[in-house]
Enzyme design. Structure first.
Site, PDB file in Angstrom:
ATOM      1  N   ARG A   1       6.760   8.064   7.322  1.00  0.00           N
ATOM      2  CA  ARG A   1       6.226   9.240   8.036  1.00  0.00           C
ATOM      3  C   ARG A   1       6.491   9.120   9.534  1.00  0.00           C
ATOM      4  NH1 ARG A   1       2.785  12.123   4.506  1.00  0.00           N
ATOM      5  NH2 ARG A   1       2.350  10.884   2.655  1.00  0.00           N
TER       6      ARG A   1
ATOM      7  N   ARG B   1       0.827  -1.202   0.000  1.00  0.00           N
ATOM      8  CA  ARG B   1       0.000   0.000   0.000  1.00  0.00           C
ATOM      9  C   ARG B   1       0.862   1.254   0.000  1.00  0.00           C
ATOM     10  NH1 ARG B   1      -0.556   2.686   4.372  1.00  0.00           N
ATOM     11  NH2 ARG B   1      -2.719   3.248   4.003  1.00  0.00           N
ATOM     12  N   LEU B   2       0.257   2.322  -0.413  1.00  0.00           N
ATOM     13  CA  LEU B   2       0.842   3.661  -0.227  1.00  0.00           C
ATOM     14  C   LEU B   2      -0.278   4.506   0.369  1.00  0.00           C
ATOM     15  CD1 LEU B   2       2.829   4.396  -3.554  1.00  0.00           C
ATOM     16  CD2 LEU B   2       3.789   3.806  -1.326  1.00  0.00           C
ATOM     17  N   ASP B   3       0.084   5.447   1.243  1.00  0.00           N
ATOM     18  CA  ASP B   3      -0.927   6.326   1.856  1.00  0.00           C
ATOM     19  C   ASP B   3      -1.613   7.172   0.788  1.00  0.00           C
ATOM     20  OD1 ASP B   3       0.112   5.495   4.296  1.00  0.00           O
ATOM     21  OD2 ASP B   3       1.457   7.225   4.423  1.00  0.00           O
ATOM     22  N   TYR B   4      -2.780   7.636   1.152  1.00  0.00           N
ATOM     23  CA  TYR B   4      -3.552   8.542   0.290  1.00  0.00           C
ATOM     24  C   TYR B   4      -2.672   9.722  -0.171  1.00  0.00           C
ATOM     25  CZ  TYR B   4      -7.627  11.513  -0.843  1.00  0.00           C
ATOM     26  OH  TYR B   4      -8.554  12.303  -1.469  1.00  0.00           O
TER      27      TYR B   4
END
Ligand code: URA
Length: 253
Positions: free
Chosen positions: A192, A103-106
């Protein structure tokens, strides 16, 4: 889906279609244990066993492997109850249902793989594979050597200390700095949280490399199909973390 044998053989990289026809006519191809010499013969690679000179071929028909430049503002889930854009909205002429590998964040942009090959995706996502992922991170203000060192050594997060990472300052201006961060773990919002742990505020996050694969010339929202060689090379242990070439150093972005 059943396809002509010569097409399946060429898709599997065994031979060109013309050469595959020669192999079939010469009796070197077996379908479910029986020699076939009839050129129109069809087989379903999902259920049929195809052999050339006694060696089984890997079924590839129907499998899709994409490298997408995910833009900011897209979800890597397959549905969003709030109706926000999802990465598969960006795909055109892809009729099979593909889904993201990891996944990658929004708010994260960059390299995302998508496939309909569950086995391949599972193998890639397995910690044993330890694929290097390189991110460029724009953070507010200056970064000290101590902050870089702490991120590289491993920082304590709620879910445990991060593994040693490759971190270096790629460029800086008065207001911002760009860090290159290469990790092989894939924890939730890891980059992050690593930055937060050393008091760095992330302004932009972009994944530029996954194993040896790079974004190249792709622009946000664009994608390309992986080659069969790339698909196979990604699964080869030992060649993944060393990757292809030096990490990309940035100018100011
Ligand atoms: N690390 C993050 O914090 N976010 C991502 O999307 C990927 C890695």
């Amino acid at each position: 889906m059943a396809e002509r044998l010569q097409k399946l053989l060429s898709q599997a990289g065994i031979a060109s279609r013309r050469e595959a026809e020669t192999l079939i006519v010469a009796g070197r191809v077996k379908l479910n244990g029986q020699v076939v010499t009839e050129l129109g013969t069809k087989a379903d690679p999902a259920t049929d066993q195809i052999e050339v000179d006694g060696k089984p071929i890997r079924p590839v028909a129907g499998k899709i492997y994409l490298l997408l430049y995910k833009p900011v503002g897209y979800l890597t889930t397959l549905k969003d109850p709030e109706g926000r854009p999802i990465v598969t909205d960006l795909l055109k002429n892809v009729t099979s249902r593909v889904y993201p590998v990891g996944r990658l964040d929004y708010n994260t942009e960059g390299l995302l793989l998508l496939t309909n090959d569950g086995d391949w995706a599972n193998r890639l996502s397995h910690p044993r594979h330890e694929v290097d992922k390189e991110y460029l991170v724009r953070v507010r203000g200056k970064v000290t050597p101590d902050q870089v060192k702490r991120m590289a050594a491993g920082v304590e997060l709620e879910d445990g200390t991060t593994a040693p990472a490759k971190v270096f300052l790629a460029s800086e201006s008065d207001n911002n700095s760009w860090l290159s961060v290469t990790i092989h773990e894939g924890r939730y919002r890891q980059v992050r949280r690593m930055c937060e742990a050393v008091s760095l505020a992330v302004v932009r996050l972009k994944r530029i490399r996954y194993g040896f694969l790079e974004l190249g010339e792709l622009k946000p929202g664009e994608y390309r199909h992986l080659t069969q060689a790339e698909v196979e090379r990604l699964l080869q242990p030992g060649r993944i973390r060393s990757g292809g070439g030096a990490p990309q150093r940035t100018g100011r972005r």
